[in-house]
Design a protein around this motif. Structure first.
Motif, PDB file in Angstrom:
ATOM      1  N   GLY A 137       0.628  -0.805   0.238  1.00 10.25           N
ATOM      2  CA  GLY A 137      -0.194   0.012  -0.157  1.00 10.25           C
ATOM      3  C   GLY A 137       0.937   1.487  -0.044  1.00 10.25           C
ATOM      4  N   HIS A 138       0.665   2.267   0.022  1.00 10.61           N
ATOM      5  CA  HIS A 138       0.920   3.548   0.010  1.00 10.61           C
ATOM      6  C   HIS A 138       0.773   4.589   0.310  1.00 10.61           C
ATOM      7  N   THR A 181       6.023   7.681  -6.708  1.00  5.33           N
ATOM      8  CA  THR A 181       5.799   6.467  -8.022  1.00  5.33           C
ATOM      9  C   THR A 181       7.707   6.748  -8.519  1.00  5.33           C
ATOM     10  N   TYR A 182       7.699   7.643  -8.555  1.00  4.22           N
ATOM     11  CA  TYR A 182       9.436   7.921  -8.719  1.00  4.22           C
ATOM     12  C   TYR A 182      10.386   7.359  -7.998  1.00  4.22           C
ATOM     13  N   VAL A 183      10.034   7.778  -6.629  1.00  2.14           N
ATOM     14  CA  VAL A 183      10.619   6.882  -4.846  1.00  2.14           C
ATOM     15  C   VAL A 183      10.839   5.121  -5.102  1.00  2.14           C
ATOM     16  N   ARG A 184       9.143   4.812  -5.363  1.00  2.22           N
ATOM     17  CA  ARG A 184       8.960   4.081  -5.620  1.00  2.22           C
ATOM     18  C   ARG A 184       8.948   2.752  -6.358  1.00  2.22           C
ATOM     19  N   GLN A 185      10.096   3.441  -8.349  1.00  2.00           N
ATOM     20  CA  GLN A 185      10.328   2.655  -9.032  1.00  2.00           C
ATOM     21  C   GLN A 185      11.759   2.740  -9.239  1.00  2.00           C
ATOM     22  N   PRO A 192       4.958  -0.890  -6.727  1.00  2.00           N
ATOM     23  CA  PRO A 192       3.022  -0.370  -7.295  1.00  2.00           C
ATOM     24  C   PRO A 192       3.149   1.724  -7.358  1.00  2.00           C
ATOM     25  N   GLY A 193       3.514   2.052  -8.876  1.00  2.00           N
ATOM     26  CA  GLY A 193       2.766   3.298  -8.597  1.00  2.00           C
ATOM     27  C   GLY A 193       2.214   3.964  -7.450  1.00  2.00           C
ATOM     28  N   VAL A 194       1.785   5.157  -7.406  1.00  2.00           N
ATOM     29  CA  VAL A 194       0.764   5.634  -6.619  1.00  2.00           C
ATOM     30  C   VAL A 194       0.102   6.894  -7.590  1.00  2.00           C
ATOM     31  N   PRO A 195      -1.482   6.479  -7.813  1.00  2.00           N
ATOM     32  CA  PRO A 195      -2.184   6.847  -8.737  1.00  2.00           C
ATOM     33  C   PRO A 195      -2.850   8.272  -7.955  1.00  2.00           C
ATOM     34  N   ILE A 196      -3.122   9.748  -8.566  1.00  2.00           N
ATOM     35  CA  ILE A 196      -3.066  10.512  -8.208  1.00  2.00           C
ATOM     36  C   ILE A 196      -4.500  10.297  -7.402  1.00  2.00           C
ATOM     37  N   ASP A 197      -5.178   9.868  -7.889  1.00  2.00           N
ATOM     38  CA  ASP A 197      -6.983  10.400  -7.246  1.00  2.00           C
ATOM     39  C   ASP A 197      -7.044   9.942  -5.083  1.00  2.00           C
TER      40      ASP A 197
END
Ligand code: HEC
Length: 226
Positions: A137-138, A181-185, A192-197
């Protein structure tokens, strides 16, 4: 007062009598005819083309400022420009999240966590390989970026006790999503990336907190998925 004395008699100017004098006069008149008067500094009227040029420049400057001031908002220089009527025509989704993520990281995170994501031992915890970053989770990460984090904590078993400032008022949802998302990848991280919503939802959920930083204990009490 003495009466003015008589002027001395004028020299004879009869050219027939004095050839030398004649020549001198001829030469001088020729010089006078040839040479123009010295130009003088003074109030010359401004050339019309210069006035027209300044006028045109002023008009253009006014137009440019009116057209591109972006409402004088600092965020206009952000990739997220949808809030501004001028740029609303840009198709949504035209933001390159990788570029935005890296740029945001360099500007807002790298001073402490370093460009390498390794942090500084004892001061700034690493994001590369961090057990806080590489989670399923993020939600906690979004909380950390929005409100900052302070007090004792452990990252990969290493103790830290420092403070990270809140970003809530100076970062957009899109930037939070992009930077996380950058940090996680990056640097070998594979989450997984983090969605804006999701950022929007968490920003709203935590708005009561304003700019008060989290502690590690408080975050651990919140499931990483909520
Ligand atoms: C002024 C320095 C500073 C800046 C800038 C900063 N951080 Fe931090 N960050 C810290 C410190 C210090 C901690 C540990 C806080 C503690 O000891 O309680 C931390 C902790 C973290 C953690 C949890 C621990 C870990 O290492 O995984 C994450 C994730 C994090 N920061 C992400 C970010 C991101 C993303 C940005 C940019 C938006 C950022 N930080 C900007 C100083 C900073």
């Amino acid at each position: 007062m003495n009466p003015p004395s008589n002027p001395p008699p004028a020299p004879k100017l009869d050219p027939h009598e004095d050839h030398e004098l004649h020549d001198v006069m001829q030469i001088h008149t020729a010089i006078l005819r040839r040479e123009k008067a010295e130009p003088q500094e003074g109030l010359e009227p401004m050339p019309i083309w210069l006035a027209a040029l300044f006028g045109a420049l002023l008009l253009w400057g006014g137009y440019y400022l009116g057209r591109y001031n972006g409402g004088f908002k600092a965020l206009v220089f952000d990739e997220k420009s949808s809030g501004l009527p001028i740029m609303a025509a840009k198709p949504p989704g035209s933001v390159d999240m990788v570029v935005l993520g890296k740029r945001t990281y360099t500007a807002m995170c790298a001073p402490c966590h370093q460009e390498t994501g390794l942090g500084l031992p004892g001061q700034f915890p690493p994001l590369a390989g961090s057990d806080w970053v590489n989670t399923a989770g993020h939600a906690r990460l979004v909380r950390i970026v929005l409100n900052g984090l302070t007090g004792p904590m452990e990252v990969n078993g290493q103790p830290f006790n420092n403070s990270m400032p809140p970003w809530r008022d100076s970062i957009t949802d899109e930037q939070v999503a992009a930077v996380l998302t950058y940090v996680r990848q990056s640097w070998g991280n594979k989450a997984p990336g983090v969605p804006i919503d999701d950022v929007k939802v968490i920003r709203d959920k935590t708005k009561e907190r304003a700019n008060q930083p989290w502690t590690a204990d408080l975050l651990k009490a919140t499931p990483e998925s909520e």
